[in-house]
Design an enzyme around this catalytic site. Structure first.
Site, PDB file in Angstrom:
ATOM      1  N   ASN A 217       0.856  -1.202   0.000  1.00 30.75           N
ATOM      2  CA  ASN A 217       0.000   0.000   0.000  1.00 30.75           C
ATOM      3  C   ASN A 217       0.883   1.240   0.000  1.00 30.75           C
ATOM      4  O   ASN A 217       2.103   1.138   0.040  1.00 30.75           O
ATOM      5  CB  ASN A 217      -0.962  -0.029   1.191  1.00 30.75           C
ATOM      6  CG  ASN A 217      -0.232  -0.047   2.510  1.00 30.75           C
ATOM      7  OD1 ASN A 217       0.417   0.919   2.876  1.00 30.75           O
ATOM      8  ND2 ASN A 217      -0.307  -1.179   3.211  1.00 30.75           N
ATOM      9  N   ALA A 281       1.526   1.520  11.647  1.00 28.58           N
ATOM     10  CA  ALA A 281       1.771   0.893  10.338  1.00 28.58           C
ATOM     11  C   ALA A 281       0.457   0.584   9.627  1.00 28.58           C
ATOM     12  O   ALA A 281      -0.569   0.355  10.267  1.00 28.58           O
ATOM     13  CB  ALA A 281       2.561  -0.397  10.527  1.00 28.58           C
ATOM     14  N   ASP A 285      -4.064  -6.561   5.434  1.00 30.23           N
ATOM     15  CA  ASP A 285      -4.970  -7.465   6.138  1.00 30.23           C
ATOM     16  C   ASP A 285      -4.799  -8.909   5.687  1.00 30.23           C
ATOM     17  O   ASP A 285      -5.103  -9.830   6.421  1.00 30.23           O
ATOM     18  CB  ASP A 285      -6.423  -7.024   5.912  1.00 30.23           C
ATOM     19  CG  ASP A 285      -6.708  -5.708   6.608  1.00 30.23           C
ATOM     20  OD1 ASP A 285      -6.216  -5.533   7.740  1.00 30.23           O
ATOM     21  OD2 ASP A 285      -7.396  -4.845   6.017  1.00 30.23           O
ATOM     22  N   ASP A 313      -3.373  -9.697  13.453  1.00 32.33           N
ATOM     23  CA  ASP A 313      -3.641  -8.306  13.825  1.00 32.33           C
ATOM     24  C   ASP A 313      -2.639  -7.931  14.923  1.00 32.33           C
ATOM     25  O   ASP A 313      -2.746  -8.389  16.065  1.00 32.33           O
ATOM     26  CB  ASP A 313      -5.086  -8.149  14.322  1.00 32.33           C
ATOM     27  CG  ASP A 313      -5.464  -6.695  14.481  1.00 32.33           C
ATOM     28  OD1 ASP A 313      -4.641  -5.922  15.020  1.00 32.33           O
ATOM     29  OD2 ASP A 313      -6.568  -6.315  14.051  1.00 32.33           O
TER      30      ASP A 313
HETATM   31  O1  C5P Z   1      -8.334  -2.979  11.564  1.00 34.59           O
HETATM   32  P1  C5P Z   1      -7.726  -1.752  10.980  1.00 34.59           P
HETATM   33  O2  C5P Z   1      -6.702  -2.045   9.916  1.00 34.59           O
HETATM   34  O3  C5P Z   1      -8.669  -0.694  10.557  1.00 34.59           O
HETATM   35  O4  C5P Z   1      -6.931  -1.109  12.237  1.00 34.59           O
HETATM   36  C1  C5P Z   1      -5.970  -0.116  12.116  1.00 34.59           C
HETATM   37  C2  C5P Z   1      -5.031  -0.179  13.272  1.00 34.59           C
HETATM   38  O5  C5P Z   1      -4.660  -1.518  13.541  1.00 34.59           O
HETATM   39  C3  C5P Z   1      -3.727   0.542  12.982  1.00 34.59           C
HETATM   40  O6  C5P Z   1      -3.227   1.025  14.216  1.00 34.59           O
HETATM   41  C4  C5P Z   1      -2.833  -0.567  12.448  1.00 34.59           C
HETATM   42  O7  C5P Z   1      -1.455  -0.291  12.667  1.00 34.59           O
HETATM   43  C5  C5P Z   1      -3.282  -1.759  13.265  1.00 34.59           C
HETATM   44  N1  C5P Z   1      -3.215  -3.044  12.554  1.00 34.59           N
HETATM   45  C6  C5P Z   1      -2.301  -3.986  12.971  1.00 34.59           C
HETATM   46  N2  C5P Z   1      -2.259  -5.204  12.350  1.00 34.59           N
HETATM   47  C7  C5P Z   1      -3.103  -5.491  11.343  1.00 34.59           C
HETATM   48  C8  C5P Z   1      -4.050  -4.539  10.919  1.00 34.59           C
HETATM   49  C9  C5P Z   1      -4.067  -3.306  11.540  1.00 34.59           C
HETATM   50  O8  C5P Z   1      -1.507  -3.689  13.877  1.00 34.59           O
HETATM   51  N3  C5P Z   1      -3.050  -6.680  10.764  1.00 34.59           N
END
Ligand code: C5P
Length: 416
Positions: A217, A281, A285, A313
């Site tokens: 991204n 970061a 996903d 996550d």
């Molecule tokens: O779930 P979403 O991507 O919207 O959440 C964003 C937050 O979660 C950000 O702080 C991002 O750094 C963190 N995040 C993470 N690991 C992932 C997805 C998001 O740490 N796999």
């Protein structure tokens, strides 16, 4: 922290750089906030702004010459820093930074600064190559170690026609740093996060499809890197875990370079225990089920399907870890129902604070931009931070984290 500069005297050192014209506005802002400004101009500074315009705005003489008998009888070079409540150097040239880092006293500015025991706020301005030069980065790290605060530079078009890090922060941002600066040089006031450890994630992750292709991204890493710098400047021992970005590693921060979400998670877990975690970061996903060989075009056959597996996550894992940091911060990009969505994310992830970017409005955070419009969401409150630069967001987040840690520690000691 003072919001005004009422009865404060500020020593402003202006060294050589095209950004010197912005320092005239800084003088105006300090005066408007009730502060007194005294200026030292280096020979280089005099090439960009005149002592006359500086003294007209300061309403007192601009100091330029180490060997001026008049200055030495009425105002010695030692007195210049002794009298000041705060010292700010804007623009700080690579040369003045090098002199300060190495204890040189070659002109009035460097001599006055060497004769000072006060921490200074330093706003560097220079060409991107000069900024990225390891010699400058080592000098910056030294100045931070000596207790000075480095603010900026920011990224953008340069007067020399190049693009990159090296632009001096705007006068309003330097002014904000002055009004939130600790007023006394005590260990704890200057370094409120001394003895604390922090981990920060930044940038994108790259998830390989095959040996040559990946899903990634456009995250620039600017926000995460600025947070690592702000926490480090507040005295924390910071580990920055970053995906592939084109900006330089922050000075004085241990930086771990990774590519995938799995690697980022492992590096984060290796950095625990920590007191603070900030997940800035843009983690992918999903990760493709990887192919060992480059996927070939198959003539007329239909395009290949990319099978995806869900990535871990990281924010959620850190928030629920047995070594959970005292403060865990996540980010969110919201286009609508910001408050509800951010609160739901706070609960889902188990973190303490979500910095929600309002992406639908003008001036709001978009990948690679220098500004963001943040709402700071906790279980108890939603705080509109208004649009500001990413370094100002980083500084505000650091102050919020410091207050939150103070509260946690007060509650803990009351319970003991
Ligand atoms: O779930 P979403 O991507 O919207 O959440 C964003 C937050 O979660 C950000 O702080 C991002 O750094 C963190 N995040 C993470 N690991 C992932 C997805 C998001 O740490 N796999």
């Amino acid at each position: 922290m003072t919001q005004t500069l009422e009865n404060k005297s500020v020593l402003l050192v202006i060294s050589g750089g095209i950004a010197a014209y912005k320092s005239l506005e800084l003088i105006r802002l300090i005066k408007k906030a009730g502060g007194a400004v005294r200026c030292i101009l280096t020979k280089g500074g005099e090439q960009f702004v005149t002592p006359l315009s500086v003294s007209a705005l300061c309403e007192e003489e601009a100091y330029t010459d180490l060997w001026s008998l008049k200055d030495e009888t009425e105002m010695g070079h030692i007195q210049l820093t002794r009298d000041a409540d705060m010292i700010v150097i804007a623009p700080a040239s690579a040369n003045l930074i090098a002199q300060m880092a190495n204890g040189l006293a070659q002109d009035l500015a460097s001599t006055a600064l060497l004769a000072s025991d006060k921490p200074a706020i330093i706003a560097p301005a220079m060409n991107v190559r000069m900024w990225e030069n390891p010699a400058t980065q080592a000098n910056i790290a030294k100045l931070q170690e000596y207790g000075h605060t480095i603010i900026g530079p920011s990224e953008g078009d340069m007067a020399c026609g190049e693009y990159g890090m090296g632009r001096m922060l705007e006068p309003e941002e330097i002014f904000a740093a002055l009004t939130s600066a600790p007023q006394k040089k005590t260990e704890n006031a200057a370094k409120p996060l001394a003895g604390k450890t922090a981990l920060v994630t930044s940038g994108p992750t790259f998830e390989a499809i095959d040996p040559v292709r990946f899903i990634g991204n456009r995250s620039s890493g600017k926000q995460g890197h600025a947070i690592a710098t702000a926490l480090q400047q507040a005295g924390a021992n910071v580990t920055l875990i970053t995906g592939p970005v084109s900006i330089s590693d922050p000075a004085g921060v241990k930086t771990v370079h990774i590519e995938t979400a799995q690697e980022m998670l492992k590096a984060c877990e290796d950095s625990l225990p920590a007191d603070i975690a900030v997940c800035a970061a843009a983690v992918s996903d999903w990760a493709p089920k990887q192919h060992e060989q480059k996927i070939k075009k198959r003539g007329d056959a239909s395009p290949p399907h990319i099978e995806l597996n869900e990535n871990p996550d990281i924010l959620k894992t850190i928030s629920n870890h047995k070594n959970r940091p005292s403060v865990v911060v996540g980010f969110a990009a919201e286009t609508e129902n910001l408050e509800d969505n951010a609160k739901a994310k706070l609960t889902r992830k188990g973190c303490d604070m979500i910095l929600a970017n309002l992406v639908a409005q003008e001036g709001a955070e978009v990948f690679g931009q220098d500004k963001g419009h943040i709402y700071c969401v906790t279980a108890a409150s939603v705080d509109n931070w208004q649009p500001m630069s990413k370094s100002a967001i980083a500084k505000k987040l650091t102050d919020t984290i410091i207050s939150s840690l103070d509260e946690t520690e007060t509650i803990k000691s009351a319970a003991e």
